[in-house]
Design an enzyme around this catalytic site. Structure first.
Site, PDB file in Angstrom:
ATOM      1  CE  LYS A 122       0.826   1.608   4.253  1.00 54.28           C
ATOM      2  NZ  LYS A 122       1.452   2.711   4.744  1.00 54.28           N
ATOM      3  CG  ASP A 171      -1.065  -0.152   8.082  1.00 56.17           C
ATOM      4  OD1 ASP A 171      -1.916   0.717   8.336  1.00 56.17           O
ATOM      5  OD2 ASP A 171       0.138   0.097   7.905  1.00 56.17           O
TER       6      ASP A 171
END
Ligand code: ATP
Length: 287
Positions: free
Chosen positions: A10, A136
C-alpha cells in the site's frame, strides 16, 4: 490443498496524525491505496498441526514473529483447526519501508486460508481477526482505496484514483515508526487536506491528486534521515508531477501518467538508489 495469493503493497496518498489517545495509539486519518508491487504467498495444507514459514529474505523472521505466521495461528485458534500450513513468502516488497509488506502478507494468508480451507468467513470477519495483528491489516484484507481513521482500522472505501505509474525509491535506511510517532508534534504541524484528496480522486482529477499528496510524518523523518529528503528533491528535479513519502518512510514515491516521464524518473533515480520500482497503481478492492 494449495494456492498462491498476491499480497500487494500500500501507499499513503495522504497521512495525517490527528491526536494521541489514552491507550498509547494515535488516531490517524489517511487515504491509502494498493499498488502492483506484491509479495507472492504460496500456501500448502499440512496434515500435521504446525505452521512452517519460509521467506526469500534472510532478515525477515521465519518464526512466530512473522505476521504471516500470526495470521495462520489466529485463524487456526479462532476456528479450532487442527491441520497445519506451510507458507512460502516470495518477498518483493521492501521491508520496513512504509509499504505495509508484513501486514499485506498477513492479510493474504487470511484470504488464502479462508479459501483453501473453505472456512466461509467474510472479508469483514477476516479484517476483524487481522486487526489483532496490526492496524494496517484490515485495509490489506480488502485492498482498494480507502480513507482510514481510528488506528487505521475504520475504513471508508472510495473509488480508485486515476490510473498512473508509481515510481518508488527506498534508500537503505531503517525508520522506526515508533520514534516518528514519539517525535511528531500534532498541534504544531500542517495537516494534510484529506477532504481535498478525496474530492480529487472522486472527480478523477489526476493533477489535483498530485497536488494534494501530503504526509505529516515527512518532516520528522527528513530531520532524522536527510537522505530521504534528498530523494524527494531528486524526484522533483526529474520532473515528477507529485511526490510524497509513504507511511513513516523511508520510501518516497512519485506519480505520473506519462510513460516517458516514468522512465526518466526510474533511470534518474537508479543512478544513486538501489531499490527503485516502477509499478501501476491498482486501487481496486480484492474480490
Ligand atoms: P512500517 O511498519 O514502518 O509502516 P512496513 O509496514 O513497511 O513499515 P514491514 O515490511 O511490514 O514494514 O516490516 C516491519 C517489521 O516487521 C520488520 O522488522 C520485519 O522484520 C517484521 N515482519 C514480520 N513479518 C514480516 C513479513 N511477513 N514481511 C516483512 N516483514 C515482516
Amino acid at each position: 490443498m494449495q494456492t498462491i495469493v498476491k499480497a500487494p503493497a500500500k501507499i499513503n496518498l495522504t497521512l495525517d496524525v490527528v491526536r494521541k489517545r489514552d491507550d498509547g495509539f494515535h488516531d490517524v486519518e489517511m487515504v491509502m491505496t494498493t499498488i502492483d508491487l506484491a509479495d507472492r504467498i504460496h500456501l500448502k495444507t499440512l496434515e500435521t498441526d504446525q505452521i512452517i514459514i519460509d521467506v526469500t529474505k534472510g532478515y525477515v523472521p521465519s518464526d512466530e514473529k512473522n505476521l504471516a505466521y500470526q495470521a495462520a495461528h489466529l485463524l487456526k485458534e479462532r476456528l479450532g483447526i487442527k491441520k497445519g500450513v506451510s507458507i512460502f513468502i516470495d518477498k518483493q516488497i521492501p521491508v520496513s519501508a512504509g509499504l505495509a509488506g508484513g501486514s499485506s502478507d498477513a492479510a493474504a494468508v487470511l484470504r488464502g486460508l479462508n479459501d483453501i480451507w473453505e472456512l466461509g468467513l467474510t472479508l469483514d470477519e477476516l479484517a476483524e481477526i487481522g486487526l489483532q495483528i496490526g492496524s494496517d491489516v484490515p485495509f490489506c484484507v480488502y485492498g482498494g482505496t480507502a480513507i482510514a481513521r481510528g488506528r487505521g482500522e475504520k475504513l471508508e472505501f472510495i473509488s480508485a484514483p486515476p490510473p498512473c505509474w508509481v515510481i518508488l525509491a527506498k534508500p537503505p535506511i531503517g525508520v522506526s515508526t515508533k520514534e516518528v510517532y514519539q517525535r511528531i508534534k500534532v498541534d504544531e504541524v500542517d495537516h494534510p487536506q484529506t477532504a481535498l484528496m478525496v474530492k480529487a480522486i472522486e472527480s478523477n482529477n489526476f493533477e489535483q491528486v498530485c497536488s494534494n499528496l501530503s504526509n505529516v510524518m515527512e518532516d520528522v523523518t527528513f530531520n532524522m534521515h536527510p537522505a530521504v529528503k534528498k530523494i524527494k528533491d531528486r524526484m522533483k528535479q526529474f520532473g515528477s508531477e507529485g511526490t510524497v513519502m509513504s507511511g513513516s518512510g523511508p520510501t518516497v514515491f512519485s506519480l505520473t501518467q506519462n510513460d516517458s516521464k516514468a522512465e526518466r524518473l526510474y533511470n534518474g533515480l537508479k543512478g544513486f538508489v538501489e531499490q527503485v520500482y516502477t509499478v501501476r497503481l491498482l486501487g481496486q478492492r480484492h474480490k
